[in-house]
Design an enzyme around this catalytic site. Structure first.
Site, short mmCIF file in Angstrom:
data_model
loop_
_atom_site.label_atom_id
_atom_site.label_comp_id
_atom_site.label_asym_id
_atom_site.label_seq_id
_atom_site.Cartn_x
_atom_site.Cartn_y
_atom_site.Cartn_z
N HIS A 187 0.85 -1.19 0.08
CA HIS A 187 0.19 -0.02 0.12
C HIS A 187 1.01 1.41 0.07
O HIS A 187 2.03 1.08 0.57
CB HIS A 187 -0.82 0.06 1.41
N CYS A 242 -4.58 1.97 -4.89
CA CYS A 242 -3.93 2.85 -4.23
C CYS A 242 -2.41 3.32 -4.88
O CYS A 242 -2.05 4.64 -4.58
CB CYS A 242 -3.40 2.63 -2.72
#
Length: 199
Positions: free
Chosen positions: A73, A147
């Site tokens: 992430h 993301c």
């Protein structure tokens, strides 16, 4: 002497660039001179946490990292705030802001400076408000619009530089085998990291 018949030429005049070159140099310097801001744009990278096996993804990433892969992430930090992108079912912004390096459901791994921006803090806030129309929660896709895609787009627009390829390489590989991946893993709700535990 002055055998050539012309006036003496100083060293400063010899080193002085022609007017056209001076104009080009001046035009390139103007954006820098217009602003007093030069803020670093930082990429914060995390290991995604497995919901049932603590430390599993982190251990996997430690091995995959050397191969240029991993399940990561990321968020973009500017002016002491971190911006990231997550999915949900609504046709509204998927961008959220957190304290840097404190993403929920993820273990902080490392940071790197991607470049700098000449935008002021107020301009950065406006920039992300505009981007909220582009990165809506219901457009999130684990393989095609996650993301890391968000972080790459933001960093490129702010600095002109892309993320290192390894940050999102696994999604690029997975996208080639999209038909083999269950649909629930490709829905906006499949985002592994969000603004809080209630998301």
């Amino acid at each position: 002497g002055n055998a050539g018949g012309g006036g003496a030429v100083s060293v400063a005049e010899v080193l002085q660039p022609p007017p056209v070159i001076s104009a080009i140099m001046e035009s390139r310097l103007k954006p820098i001179r217009k602003t007093k801001y030069r803020a670093p744009v930082i990429l914060n990278v995390y290991d995604i946490q497995h919901p049932e096996k603590e430390g599993f993804v982190e251990s996997l990433n430690n091995y995959a990292y050397s191969l240029g892969l991993g399940v990561f992430h990321s968020g973009v930090e500017v002016y002491d705030a971190e911006y990231a992108f997550a999915g949900h079912s609504q046709n509204s912004s998927g961008i959220f802001k957190i304290v840097p390096r404190k993403a929920h459901c993820a273990t902080y791994r490392e940071s790197m400076i991607i470049g700098t921006t000449s935008l002021s803090p107020t301009e950065v806030e406006s920039f992300f408000k505009k981007k909220s129309k582009e990165f809506k929660g219901n457009t999130y896709n684990l393989l095609a619009n996650n993301c890391n895609h968000f972080s790459d787009a933001i960093c490129f627009e702010l600095t002109g530089n892309h993320l290192p390829a390894w940050v999102n390489r696994l999604a690029s590989v997975g996208d080639r085998f999209r038909n083999l991946i269950p649909a629930e893993y490709q829905s906006p709700q499949a985002a592994p990291v969000g603004p809080d535990a209630k998301k």
